[in-house]
Design an enzyme around this catalytic site. Sequence first.
Site, mmCIF file in Angstrom:
data_model
loop_
_atom_site.group_PDB
_atom_site.id
_atom_site.type_symbol
_atom_site.label_atom_id
_atom_site.label_comp_id
_atom_site.label_asym_id
_atom_site.label_seq_id
_atom_site.Cartn_x
_atom_site.Cartn_y
_atom_site.Cartn_z
ATOM 1 N N ASP A 1 120.855 -62.585 27.559
ATOM 2 C CA ASP A 1 120.243 -63.831 27.136
ATOM 3 C C ASP A 1 119.598 -64.467 28.374
ATOM 4 O OD1 ASP A 1 119.361 -65.964 25.703
ATOM 5 O OD2 ASP A 1 121.261 -66.396 24.715
HETATM 6 C C1 BGC Z 1 118.686 -68.232 23.518
HETATM 7 C C2 BGC Z 1 118.307 -66.973 22.777
HETATM 8 C C3 BGC Z 1 116.818 -66.753 22.857
HETATM 9 C C4 BGC Z 1 116.401 -66.726 24.305
HETATM 10 C C5 BGC Z 1 114.925 -66.479 24.510
HETATM 11 C C6 BGC Z 1 118.091 -68.285 24.899
HETATM 12 O O1 BGC Z 1 118.286 -69.517 25.513
HETATM 13 O O2 BGC Z 1 120.085 -68.322 23.594
HETATM 14 O O3 BGC Z 1 118.733 -67.045 21.452
HETATM 15 O O4 BGC Z 1 116.481 -65.568 22.209
HETATM 16 O O5 BGC Z 1 116.722 -67.966 24.900
HETATM 17 O O6 BGC Z 1 114.169 -67.546 24.109
#
Ligand code: BGC
Length: 762
Positions: free
Chosen positions: A287
Amino acid sequence: MKKLLMIGACSIALHISQAQTKTNTQDAKMNAFVSSLMQKMTVEEKIGQLNLVTPGGTVTGSVVSKDVDSKIRNGQVGSLFGITGPDKIRKAQEIAVNNSRLHIPLIFGLDVIHGHRTIFPIPLGLSCSWNMDMIEKSAEIAASEATADGLSWVYSPMVDIARDPRWGRVSEGSGEDTYLGCQVAKAMVKGYQGSSYSDPTKVMACVKHFALYGAAEAGRDYNTTDMSRIKMYEYYLPPYKAAVDAGVGSVMSSFNEVDGVPATANKWLMTDLLRKQWGFKGFVVTDYTAINEMIDHGLGDLQRVSAEALKAGIDMDMVGEGFLTTLQKSLKEGKVTVAQINAACKRVLEAKYKLGLFDDPYRYCNEQRFNNAILTDANRAAAREFAAKSMVLLKNNNNVLPLQKGKTIALVGPLADNKRNMLGTWSVSGDPEKSITVLQGLKNVAGSDANIIYARGCNISDDTAFAKKVNAFGKEIEIDTRSPQQMIDEAVVAASKADVIVAVLGEAADMTGESSSMSDIGLQKSQKALLDELKRTGKPIVIVLLNGRPMTLTWEDQNADAILDAWFSGTEAGNAIADVLFGNYNPSGKLTMSFPRNVGQIPIYYNHKNTGRPYSGVGAGKFRSNYLDVSNDPLYPFGFGLSYTSFTYSNVTVSSPTIKQGQKITASVTVTNSGKFDGTETVQLYIRDLVGTVTRPVKELKGYQQITLKAGESRKVDFTISVDDLKFYNTDLKRVAEPGDFKVFIGTNSRDVKEADFKLVQ
Ligand code: BGC
């Protein structure tokens, strides 16, 4: 006959072996291609493939990638997210393909969560349809629009089971139930990827957030999770596994820790469980800056946490550049091996190969599709239908709904004529300006048949400090220049002239979603004050709720005449809400998360354990498991949702009082549409294992069927129960079914059921 069957069996076997041979040949070709490419690559270039950057767009952390162009040129970028449009994507791809030494194309990803440009209801809303064909179709349309927009990789489905509505990200998942969560996970992966994501109208999906992210303590985002292995295996892990079994191409690691080790450095999770036990073959991306965040988790400096992530089985580093900046040093110091870097690089290159990017790096840059496949009439029509099917009717006294045409409606509330908040959280490519408000929708559907008097009535919240936090992505909470009292007075005047009040209330879009935890999940004070005054007018009140989480609605349940939970239902929200309010669509949604009476009841979920001192609700309850100040049961239970018609259930019958290994029995019920409207009902089947070597929940969903009945029509509904449905994880983490007594429940929700008994015998 037997011969025919044998010929049939032979030809099936032949097909299977032909398919297997085809797969083996394709795999062999891919292996040959990837290994020959990797032989030409330097270690630096291999590490470059593990780097995922974003030049902006969706920024959910404190870091944004810098010098993206020159990094692509230098072979230091494997994938990119945050840009859309065939023109922009072509330009970025050209840098990689024309200017980097080995011409390796990039993968372009994005958060496509509930639709891409045409926005569907938030995932929690979609799950309330209990309609897997519809959910699959929503992902298929999203894939078609995303690929027309240059993308080939989406960060969805989010399958985190959650039992705590304070956690804002419940809006992105499918609620509290594991069985339903698995169905949704499968449907979404199938919708996004089709039978193969090499098809240029399909995308590679990314199941997230692996794992247990939905169990954040106190519902506070990014917080610690801690649970027993049995709880993990039984309730939290199956939806991720269902996505893996459905062939998901990639997995995203979660921010939280699992068993004391952050998921992003958790070898047990990423390698032993995901790859070895579950056989996952794709790649794992972190993530957003999850590697860097392990410094704050307390695992060491950037070099150490990056090495730990790689060794655990992470293949791609989202934005943080820990891999890019430290892995070579770690390699020199013997802290990671070339084999570990190779394994990760190989998985990333395989994904590019499967996406067809080596054949044609511009295959998603099709201007014609960009012009013709996005926000089409058909996609909008689907959005309208899916939105209506996701709404849940929570209350409807005296059949105040459906609204009668020809009456005067006072339409009030801060969300009644509000484009900005219709799409809900994580609709990064949705254009709020293209959305339909409730006011527009009512006019579109009722035309001259309705006389609508609109008054805003109140702000979503009057609290400026709160509004500032919520408005991180734009002005979702707008504080009016009129005073709260002036707005209420205007609404009361509107109400006094009307036959019925429709109050569109709830949350701003980003009061749920990432980093949007709330300790109070009731309506904001400003909205409660408006409701209070409206109540005094004595006019019937219909609340249309726009929300991303279960809310505490005890006062509203007692004082409103009807409550329709419309979630954030997307681009066509207003039209769909009007379709339901006027009865053009008879509501059929059922809750996939329990609605608590107050925050003190949380975590609250239907498949809880019995405890040694269960409380039946009768008597004082002293020394039983209950509260002094509130009952144990939720306000609206899991599976709950009303219709404009009513359904009555016969008693449950079972085809045999016993079931044996290898056998199946049938549990049946006859459902009658006993009301005046045609309607769709989701008939739910729950099972309880009465005695086991580990404690079992009071009931667990094991099946459901959606039936549409004309007014007055009856239908027998049969459920097949197999021994597999009776299995659970024992203390050795083996899935077993233990002989003994079971109860089967069938009903319209998890609370209102009829039951029968059966026995599993050896
Ligand atoms: C979130 C994810 C997301 C990623 C990219 C993160 O902060 O937890 O769910 O896919 O950002 O935007």
